[in-house]
Design an enzyme around this catalytic site. Structure first.
Site, PDB file in Angstrom:
ATOM      1  CE  LYS A  11      -3.369   2.092   2.952  1.00 21.96           C
ATOM      2  NZ  LYS A  11      -2.833   3.388   3.289  1.00 21.96           N
ATOM      3  CE  LYS A  13       5.653   0.330  -2.612  1.00 20.46           C
ATOM      4  NZ  LYS A  13       4.477   1.889  -1.940  1.00 20.46           N
ATOM      5  CE  LYS A  73       4.650   7.709  -2.082  1.00 18.22           C
ATOM      6  NZ  LYS A  73       4.619   6.033  -1.819  1.00 18.22           N
ATOM      7  CG  ASP A  94      -2.391   1.945  -2.460  1.00 15.22           C
ATOM      8  OD1 ASP A  94      -1.817   1.884  -3.213  1.00 15.22           O
ATOM      9  OD2 ASP A  94      -2.765   2.464  -1.600  1.00 15.22           O
TER      10      ASP A  94
END
Length: 263
Positions: free
Chosen positions: A10, A15, A40, A124
């Site tokens: 998620k 991560k 991102k 996600d």
């Protein structure tokens, strides 16, 4: 042949922290490439010490981008690249992953000189592009990062559904702790329910935030601490792992029933 690892989870679950620190751990003995597949584009920041341009940004300015244009060298000589994605609300975030994989292949990035390739993949977002590392056979094994929180495990369960559909190899669940009650038990039970195992537990630590403020991995900034050693232990566990499964995710009602028993 390189060991090719995909780390899913998620958004905001940690991560990138896991990926950058195990990459730093591997760099002591191996040639490592990290590929950020999260829009991102922050996977490689703590390895390189700054945000690097994404492949999508680079090819907008230079259509015939070279290997040297897209690859950056980070801590421990880890090679780093970010695929990138569109502006929020515009286009498909998976496009950056698809474009990146094609360009990296064309430029011969996946050479025999690499020992380990690690993909950081957002898990996600419902978008086919995020299946690219598995669907196109770029990654051989998958690990899911989660905490014991409801939404993190909900996303982990959905990722298991994708892995099952793609017939991928799940190597284990990484518990990135948030400090909630019974957290390790919750994650361990979940891993067992989907037919897998917890391959590593990373406790919550202020060292993570302190190192990331300085754009460094924990291994670089706090290399002698127990927290750094836990990342190294996780890296070793993943490297030596030979226990892979196609997961059996829980149904929606089954998942809610599973989680309620811990409340």
């Amino acid at each position: 042949m390189s060991k090719r690892i995909a780390i899913y989870g998620k958004g905001g679950i940690g991560k990138s922290t896991i990926v950058s620190n195990i990459a730093a751990a591997y760099s002591e003995d191996h040639n490592v490439l990290v590929i950020g597949c999260d829009p991102k584009a922050d996977t490689t920041r703590t390895l390189v010490g700054k945000r690097i341009p994404t492949i999508l940004d680079i090819i907008k300015e230079k259509k015939d981008a070279s290997y040297e244009d897209i690859i950056y060298q980070g801590f421990g000589d880890v090679l780093c690249v970010e695929s990138g994605g569109p502006e929020p609300g515009v286009g498909c975030a998976g496009r950056g992953v698809i474009v990146a994989m094609k360009l990296l292949g064309k430029l011969g990035t996946f050479s025999d000189d690499l020992d380990i390739i690690i993909y950081d993949v957002l898990g996600d977002v419902v978008c086919g592009g995020f299946a690219v590392p598995l669907r196109e056979d770029f990654a051989d094994e998958v690990y899911i990062v989660t905490s014991g929180e409801y939404m993190a495990l909900y996303a982990a369960n959905n990722i298991c559904k994708g892995i099952k559909k793609l017939k991928g190899n799940l190597g284990g669940i990484i518990c990135n702790c948030r400090g909630i009650e019974n957290e390790i038990n919750i994650v361990s039970d979940f891993a067992d329910r989907v037919g897998s195992k917890v391959i590593g537990v990373i406790p919550r630590s202020e060292m993570v935030q302190k190192s990331e403020i300085d754009a460094k991995t924990v291994i670089e900034k706090f290399g002698e601490t127990e927290q750094a050693q836990l990342y190294k232990k996780l890296a070793k566990s993943i490297y030596s792992n030979e226990d892979f499964v196609i997961p059996n995710p829980l149904g929606i009602d089954e998942f809610d029933e599973f989680f309620r028993k811990f409340q």
